[in-house]
Design a protein around this motif. Structure first.
Motif, PDB file in Angstrom:
ATOM      1  N   SER A  18       0.809  -1.224   0.000  1.00 42.75           N
ATOM      2  CA  SER A  18       0.000   0.000   0.000  1.00 42.75           C
ATOM      3  C   SER A  18       0.841   1.273   0.000  1.00 42.75           C
ATOM      4  O   SER A  18       0.311   2.369  -0.105  1.00 42.75           O
ATOM      5  CB  SER A  18      -0.946   0.005   1.206  1.00 42.75           C
ATOM      6  N   LYS A  19       2.155   1.155   0.087  1.00 40.53           N
ATOM      7  CA  LYS A  19       3.044   2.323   0.123  1.00 40.53           C
ATOM      8  C   LYS A  19       3.329   2.892  -1.259  1.00 40.53           C
ATOM      9  O   LYS A  19       3.962   3.926  -1.391  1.00 40.53           O
ATOM     10  CB  LYS A  19       4.371   1.964   0.801  1.00 40.53           C
ATOM     11  N   ASP A  20       2.910   2.197  -2.319  1.00 43.38           N
ATOM     12  CA  ASP A  20       3.066   2.659  -3.695  1.00 43.38           C
ATOM     13  C   ASP A  20       4.536   2.854  -4.111  1.00 43.38           C
ATOM     14  O   ASP A  20       4.855   3.726  -4.905  1.00 43.38           O
ATOM     15  CB  ASP A  20       2.270   3.947  -3.922  1.00 43.38           C
ATOM     16  N   TYR A  21       5.422   2.020  -3.569  1.00 43.96           N
ATOM     17  CA  TYR A  21       6.830   2.065  -3.984  1.00 43.96           C
ATOM     18  C   TYR A  21       6.949   1.502  -5.399  1.00 43.96           C
ATOM     19  O   TYR A  21       6.250   0.570  -5.765  1.00 43.96           O
ATOM     20  CB  TYR A  21       7.700   1.215  -3.065  1.00 43.96           C
ATOM     21  N   LYS A  22       7.841   2.064  -6.179  1.00 40.35           N
ATOM     22  CA  LYS A  22       8.133   1.544  -7.514  1.00 40.35           C
ATOM     23  C   LYS A  22       9.373   0.653  -7.498  1.00 40.35           C
ATOM     24  O   LYS A  22       9.552  -0.176  -8.381  1.00 40.35           O
ATOM     25  CB  LYS A  22       8.319   2.681  -8.517  1.00 40.35           C
ATOM     26  N   GLY A  87      -3.359  -3.700   0.020  1.00 38.64           N
ATOM     27  CA  GLY A  87      -3.034  -3.064  -1.253  1.00 38.64           C
ATOM     28  C   GLY A  87      -2.375  -4.019  -2.214  1.00 38.64           C
ATOM     29  O   GLY A  87      -2.341  -5.234  -2.009  1.00 38.64           O
ATOM     30  N   ARG A  88      -1.858  -3.427  -3.296  1.00 37.57           N
ATOM     31  CA  ARG A  88      -1.178  -4.201  -4.329  1.00 37.57           C
ATOM     32  C   ARG A  88       0.097  -3.491  -4.739  1.00 37.57           C
ATOM     33  O   ARG A  88       0.189  -2.265  -4.663  1.00 37.57           O
ATOM     34  CB  ARG A  88      -2.072  -4.350  -5.565  1.00 37.57           C
ATOM     35  N   PHE A  89       1.049  -4.263  -5.186  1.00 36.49           N
ATOM     36  CA  PHE A  89       2.240  -3.692  -5.812  1.00 36.49           C
ATOM     37  C   PHE A  89       1.839  -3.301  -7.230  1.00 36.49           C
ATOM     38  O   PHE A  89       1.320  -4.126  -7.978  1.00 36.49           O
ATOM     39  CB  PHE A  89       3.372  -4.718  -5.861  1.00 36.49           C
ATOM     40  N   GLU A  90       2.030  -2.053  -7.594  1.00 34.25           N
ATOM     41  CA  GLU A  90       1.669  -1.575  -8.931  1.00 34.25           C
ATOM     42  C   GLU A  90       2.933  -1.143  -9.661  1.00 34.25           C
ATOM     43  O   GLU A  90       3.567  -0.172  -9.263  1.00 34.25           O
ATOM     44  CB  GLU A  90       0.684  -0.402  -8.835  1.00 34.25           C
TER      45      GLU A  90
END
Length: 149
Positions: A18-22, A87-90
């Motif tokens: 959920s941290k939205d790391y790339k 969340g998901r890894f995006e």
């Protein structure tokens, strides 16, 4: 950039997607679950009374030992990744600096990270000592980032 060391907790792992790391550079000890064919990724949290009882009962956490350490540490497994992580890894690239992360006999954890949305997973397919691990990933990051490849 966030850095986790002694605070590499079950809760921090739970929230990681959920941290939205790339890019995630995940340097952690791991253990092989010989029966279930997955790699358990260790946290920095030692086993304690009544800690994470529900996760343990549900099979979402396991305990592992680290070489030359008599303590048991909580470690996440594929069920934790699929069912407990939020969340998901995006479009996330995960460099898992952990032994056996892509060992073809223990791909359960790698598959769970992919199912959770990881775009790329880079890891080792066997045991690696910490010095060689650090040196190799430093070279990889230099190639990927410094040389913009």
């Amino acid at each position: 950039m966030d850095y986790y060391s002694d605070n590499a907790t079950v809760e921090n792992y739970r929230q990681l997607p959920s941290k939205d790391y790339k890019l995630i550079i995940w340097r952690a000890h791991s253990a092989l679950d010989l029966d279930s064919a997955y790699v358990a990724i260790s946290t920095s949290e030692k086993d304690g009374p009544v800690k994470y009882d529900q996760y343990m009962r549900e099979g979402k956490l396991t305990l592992c030992q680290i070489t030359n350490d008599t303590n048991n540490y909580f470690a996440i497994n594929p069920k934790f990744i699929r069912e407990a992580m939020t969340g998901r890894f995006e479009d996330t690239v995960i460099i898992l600096m952990s032994c056996n992360g892509l060992n073809d006999k223990y791909l359960g954890t790698a598959q769970a990270l992919r199912d959770k949305g990881a775009k790329v997973l880079i890891s080792w397919n066997e045991w690696i000592d910490s010095d060689n691990n650090d040196d190799a990933v430093t070279q990889l990051l230099g190639y990927l980032i410094d040389e913009n490849n």
